[in-house]
Design a protein around this motif. Structure first.
Motif: not given
Length: 222
Positions: A20-24, A100-110, A190-201
């Motif tokens: 949760a901390g990473a997502v937030n 849900l987090l992977f889906a969020a990452m996908h649409v946010l990067t687009h 800082a390095h991955l932008q929204f792809r960082a959501l892959a980590l908590p996912a």
């Protein structure tokens, strides 16, 4: 008073708080400084948007609130019990959270703001997974209650009442986990932008696998 604290509660709580901390952290850095793991700030921003007659922003914030609630509804439908106990469908809930987090990452990067709602729903789902353990209120996606309870416990000790060390350990682990996850999320963003959501996912998937493995080895554990 909490008399015992099984290791699975400690490890699971810490990992969930870190997720949760990473997502937030990604939310605060990438969603126009909007928190998604809890709704206090979002509710205040909604009130400010309504007061400022900014209906577009108000609608967006309202959908974030409703998405969080929808995630909690899904959690209640899947798990069906507020008490933290082995045997519930936590693994399934964790996999849905990861999706849900992977889906969020996908649409946010687009460039789609729909990802805000998906991330909020993931946090609502996680927060609804565990509400109580041995009389202690547990929330893994925000810390206000934890700090409040620790302060109350210290106050009770000053009045001469026993200090619940087990509960203090649990709350401290949740706080440390959330901060550690936020640190990792911020560094990754800082390095991955929204792809960082892959980590908590991926963390949610790993925790689901560990949970199922533990249940197979300890079928009668509580």
């Amino acid at each position: 008073m909490m008399t015992r604290l099984p290791r699975w509660v400690e490890v699971g709580g810490f990992c969930l708080a870190a997720i949760a901390g990473a997502v937030n952290a990604v939310g605060l850095l990438g969603f126009k400084h909007q928190a998604v793991s809890h709704l206090t700030g979002t509710s205040s921003l909604l009130g400010a948007a309504v007061a400022g007659d900014d209906l577009l922003t108000a609608g967006h914030l309202l959908l974030i609130l409703l998405s969080f609630v929808a995630g909690a509804v899904l959690s209640g439908a899947l798990i069906g019990n507020a008490a933290l106990q082995l045997g519930h469908r936590y693994g399934v809930a964790l996999l849905i959270e990861a999706a849900l987090l992977f889906a969020a990452m996908h649409v946010l990067t687009h460039g789609s703001a729909t990802g805000h709602f998906l991330a909020s729903a993931a946090c609502g789902l996680q927060n609804g997974m565990a509400s109580t353990y041995s009389g202690a209120t547990i929330r893994t996606t925000h810390l206000s209650g934890m700090f409040t309870d620790i302060g109350n416990m210290i106050g009770w000790r000053l009045r001469g009442h026993p200090f619940d060390r087990r509960r203090a350990v649990l709350y401290t682990l949740l706080i440390v986990g959330f901060i550690a996850g936020g640190t990792i999320g911020a560094l990754a963003f800082a390095h991955l932008q929204f792809r960082a959501l892959a980590l908590p996912a991926c963390g949610a998937i790993a925790l689901a696998v560990v949970y199922w493995s533990y249940r197979q080895r300890r079928p009668h554990a509580t």
